[in-house]
Design a protein around this motif. Sequence first.
Motif, PDB file in Angstrom:
ATOM      1  N   THR A 312       0.839  -1.209   0.000  1.00 29.92           N
ATOM      2  CA  THR A 312       0.000   0.000   0.000  1.00 29.92           C
ATOM      3  C   THR A 312       0.866   1.248   0.000  1.00 29.92           C
ATOM      4  N   GLU A 313       1.933   1.221   0.808  1.00 34.99           N
ATOM      5  CA  GLU A 313       2.810   2.390   0.885  1.00 34.99           C
ATOM      6  C   GLU A 313       3.619   2.586  -0.390  1.00 34.99           C
ATOM      7  N   VAL A 314       4.065   1.486  -1.008  1.00 32.31           N
ATOM      8  CA  VAL A 314       4.879   1.619  -2.209  1.00 32.31           C
ATOM      9  C   VAL A 314       4.056   2.152  -3.374  1.00 32.31           C
ATOM     10  N   ASN A 315       2.735   1.989  -3.295  1.00 33.27           N
ATOM     11  CA  ASN A 315       1.885   2.569  -4.320  1.00 33.27           C
ATOM     12  C   ASN A 315       2.120   4.076  -4.425  1.00 33.27           C
ATOM     13  N   ASN A 316       2.326   4.733  -3.267  1.00 35.01           N
ATOM     14  CA  ASN A 316       2.574   6.173  -3.277  1.00 35.01           C
ATOM     15  C   ASN A 316       3.894   6.495  -3.976  1.00 35.01           C
ATOM     16  N   THR A 317       4.922   5.680  -3.701  1.00 37.27           N
ATOM     17  CA  THR A 317       6.229   5.889  -4.333  1.00 37.27           C
ATOM     18  C   THR A 317       6.134   5.716  -5.836  1.00 37.27           C
ATOM     19  N   ILE A 318       5.438   4.656  -6.263  1.00 33.76           N
ATOM     20  CA  ILE A 318       5.317   4.381  -7.692  1.00 33.76           C
ATOM     21  C   ILE A 318       4.478   5.450  -8.377  1.00 33.76           C
ATOM     22  N   THR A 319       3.437   5.929  -7.685  1.00 34.56           N
ATOM     23  CA  THR A 319       2.608   6.993  -8.251  1.00 34.56           C
ATOM     24  C   THR A 319       3.433   8.247  -8.493  1.00 34.56           C
ATOM     25  N   ARG A 320       4.268   8.609  -7.506  1.00 33.97           N
ATOM     26  CA  ARG A 320       5.143   9.771  -7.693  1.00 33.97           C
ATOM     27  C   ARG A 320       6.132   9.510  -8.834  1.00 33.97           C
ATOM     28  N   GLY A 321       6.621   8.274  -8.919  1.00 33.88           N
ATOM     29  CA  GLY A 321       7.548   7.935  -9.994  1.00 33.88           C
ATOM     30  C   GLY A 321       6.901   8.039 -11.360  1.00 33.88           C
ATOM     31  N   VAL A 322       5.635   7.602 -11.462  1.00 36.36           N
ATOM     32  CA  VAL A 322       4.909   7.700 -12.731  1.00 36.36           C
ATOM     33  C   VAL A 322       4.702   9.167 -13.104  1.00 36.36           C
ATOM     34  N   ALA A 323       4.374  10.002 -12.113  1.00 33.12           N
ATOM     35  CA  ALA A 323       4.208  11.439 -12.376  1.00 33.12           C
ATOM     36  C   ALA A 323       5.529  12.056 -12.834  1.00 33.12           C
ATOM     37  N   ALA A 324       6.638  11.657 -12.188  1.00 32.49           N
ATOM     38  CA  ALA A 324       7.952  12.169 -12.599  1.00 32.49           C
ATOM     39  C   ALA A 324       8.310  11.681 -13.992  1.00 32.49           C
ATOM     40  N   ALA A 325       8.012  10.401 -14.270  1.00 34.87           N
ATOM     41  CA  ALA A 325       8.296   9.848 -15.597  1.00 34.87           C
ATOM     42  C   ALA A 325       7.500  10.574 -16.674  1.00 34.87           C
ATOM     43  N   GLU A 326       6.246  10.916 -16.350  1.00 39.71           N
ATOM     44  CA  GLU A 326       5.424  11.659 -17.305  1.00 39.71           C
ATOM     45  C   GLU A 326       6.069  13.000 -17.640  1.00 39.71           C
ATOM     46  N   SER A 327       6.579  13.688 -16.603  1.00 40.56           N
ATOM     47  CA  SER A 327       7.245  14.969 -16.814  1.00 40.56           C
ATOM     48  C   SER A 327       8.503  14.801 -17.662  1.00 40.56           C
ATOM     49  N   ILE A 328       9.270  13.752 -17.380  1.00 45.04           N
ATOM     50  CA  ILE A 328      10.512  13.500 -18.121  1.00 45.04           C
ATOM     51  C   ILE A 328      10.219  13.145 -19.571  1.00 45.04           C
ATOM     52  N   PHE A 329       9.235  12.273 -19.785  1.00 46.99           N
ATOM     53  CA  PHE A 329       8.938  11.836 -21.143  1.00 46.99           C
ATOM     54  C   PHE A 329       8.343  12.958 -21.990  1.00 46.99           C
ATOM     55  N   LYS A 330       7.662  13.914 -21.346  1.00 45.25           N
ATOM     56  CA  LYS A 330       7.178  15.078 -22.088  1.00 45.25           C
ATOM     57  C   LYS A 330       8.360  15.849 -22.672  1.00 45.25           C
ATOM     58  N   LEU A 331       9.426  15.974 -21.881  1.00 43.71           N
ATOM     59  CA  LEU A 331      10.620  16.643 -22.383  1.00 43.71           C
ATOM     60  C   LEU A 331      11.278  15.829 -23.492  1.00 43.71           C
ATOM     61  N   LEU A 332      11.430  14.509 -23.262  1.00 44.84           N
ATOM     62  CA  LEU A 332      12.097  13.665 -24.249  1.00 44.84           C
ATOM     63  C   LEU A 332      11.319  13.572 -25.553  1.00 44.84           C
ATOM     64  N   ASP A 333       9.991  13.763 -25.488  1.00 44.14           N
ATOM     65  CA  ASP A 333       9.155  13.656 -26.686  1.00 44.14           C
ATOM     66  C   ASP A 333       9.039  14.965 -27.463  1.00 44.14           C
ATOM     67  N   LEU A 334       9.627  16.038 -26.933  1.00 47.87           N
ATOM     68  CA  LEU A 334       9.595  17.303 -27.676  1.00 47.87           C
ATOM     69  C   LEU A 334      10.360  17.165 -28.982  1.00 47.87           C
ATOM     70  N   ALA A 335       9.840  17.783 -30.016  1.00 50.66           N
ATOM     71  CA  ALA A 335      10.508  17.738 -31.313  1.00 50.66           C
ATOM     72  C   ALA A 335      11.778  18.573 -31.276  1.00 50.66           C
ATOM     73  N   PRO A 336      12.911  18.037 -31.716  1.00 44.15           N
ATOM     74  CA  PRO A 336      14.129  18.847 -31.775  1.00 44.15           C
ATOM     75  C   PRO A 336      14.005  19.901 -32.872  1.00 44.15           C
ATOM     76  N   GLU A 337      14.947  20.838 -32.895  1.00 39.68           N
ATOM     77  CA  GLU A 337      14.884  21.859 -33.939  1.00 39.68           C
ATOM     78  C   GLU A 337      14.988  21.185 -35.304  1.00 39.68           C
ATOM     79  N   ALA A 338      14.212  21.702 -36.237  1.00 38.51           N
ATOM     80  CA  ALA A 338      14.108  21.084 -37.559  1.00 38.51           C
ATOM     81  C   ALA A 338      15.472  21.030 -38.237  1.00 38.51           C
ATOM     82  N   ASP A 339      15.825  19.865 -38.715  1.00 35.68           N
ATOM     83  CA  ASP A 339      17.087  19.680 -39.426  1.00 35.68           C
ATOM     84  C   ASP A 339      16.847  18.726 -40.599  1.00 35.68           C
TER      85      ASP A 339
END
Length: 597
Positions: A312-339
């Motif tokens: 039950t307690e680790v659910n909180n840790t994983i939930t925070r991790g999923v939220a952090a992963a969402e933030s990270i993947f939003k950055l990684l999924d940004l389109a780089p400058e057009a080349d």
Amino acid sequence: MTTNQESGTRPDLSSPSVRAIYSRLLGYVRPYWKAFVVAALCMVFTAATESTFPAVMNFLLDKGFKAPSPEMVWMIPLGLVGLFFVRGIAVFCSGYVMSWITSNVVMTLRREMFAKLLRLPTRYYADNSPGALISKVVFDTNNISDASSNGIITMIRESLTLVGLLGYLLWLDWKLTLIALSVGPLVITTVQRFGKRLRDASQRGYESMGQITHILEEATGAHKVVKIFGGQSYEKKRFMEATARYRRAQMREAIPASVTVPITHLASAISVAIIIFIALYDVSHNGKTSVGSFVGFITGLLMLLAPAKRLTEVNNTITRGVAAAESIFKLLDLAPEADEGKKELGRAHGDVRFEDVQFSYPDSERIALAGIDIDVKAGETIALVGASGSGKSTLVSLLPRFYSPQSGRILIDGVDIAELSLASLRENISLVSQDVVLFNDSVAANIAYGSADIHGEEDIIAAARAANAWGFIEAMPEGLATPVGSNGVKISGGQRQRLAIARALLKNAPILILDEATSALDTESERLVQAALSVLMQGRTTFVIAHRLSTIESADRILVMDRGRVVEAGRHAELLALGGRYAHLHQLQFQSEAAPE
């Protein structure tokens, strides 16, 4: 992400958003699958030994707490010690191996994030503060670390332990075990209800941490301005408000994170109470349950509470991790400058042409450049003058494709720069600006930035001499090896400018952009910098932006800009004789400089 619920004691992997995020996160574990298998086997062994103690209690009580043989008196205790010694090794191995995997995952994510930051378009940096980006790379990955190591270890080990103990309890008395499982829906409903709130609160917490980092970065970077203008109270207030927002976000996390555990415990206690009542009733009225079976069952059931609580307690840790992963993947999924350009220019001759170029900044209704037509011959010096906001810096920003025009073309040696690869285009352009950027490294590393593997010490010294920088470099304690501090804080403004000129000289690009390179310098420093610039500009196509008109009187052509258009063009004497906007600007500046102090 809109569906953020968690189910049971782990994220709801039936939710497409959470499943996709967590699956992608676990994809970073895949290269280390062999180590993960070792850790998983250790966790399986740990879970399998969990039911040993209640089984031994059951056995001993059913035997009247007497050993079947004299040898068993010492074999049973020694066996338990030996088993739990091996179990301890398995726990250590699983923890160490998972930490090793997690450190590699976090390192990989940080490297990917940094590589992405280096390739993002200029607009992204205009829209996001450095502090927010630092927060993503540093703090968000820490939450990934917790979810990937402690979260996964606990989820796998405690789930297996739970299964093992349930199997043992079903073997002892399947009816009582099913009664114990009847509290499951209550626990699941509780976690579902508070899971989304926890994840949303975590996201707000990450945003607040980004604001804190941003304020720290600004206040420390501008500490002289803060001190001289008495901004300590203002910065303190800003920081207090940001930390208060972060604290509120933490408290929003604390409510759903804290409420699940006591509800789970209460439900478990009700289940245990019902089971004890049924067992005591059977013993009192029917005599069905043996003391050993009853004690073994209760012991196993009570041991079941610990992994259930940790899940039950680790659910909180994983939930925070999923939220952090969402933030990270939003950055990684940004389109780089057009080349998309495929052509390689080689070393350009230096002819540059703007053909009916029009440009507006994103989310701005004002036209920054309108109908720009300029034809520049190789080796020609073009000066751009005009009031702030007239489009001078925007024009030169289009040349290295920091931005792309909405219409029209820019050509170098007759080739549309949109058809060139960014690397090929930018190899032919050097930049020296008013805001010199130096890195917290040695003088030599700053001069040879980006080309240290090509140029040796002799080339660096030659560039420094040509830039009138060798005199002060030679006088430094460690010469070329002397650190310049963060953004050159250990040297003067004129020295920073000359290092930037030496860097441009060493690159030896055929096209040069000078963006107010002599602004805000004292007379002696300006003289030295101007002399260095004269060397740098020789044989190069040069675009000069200058507010001080005396520095561009010798330009081959002066373009006067106003509201994104070229309104006058010609040499210094021609424009003065014309008596137009340039002559007016020149008169105003001459009067300002001639005014008594």
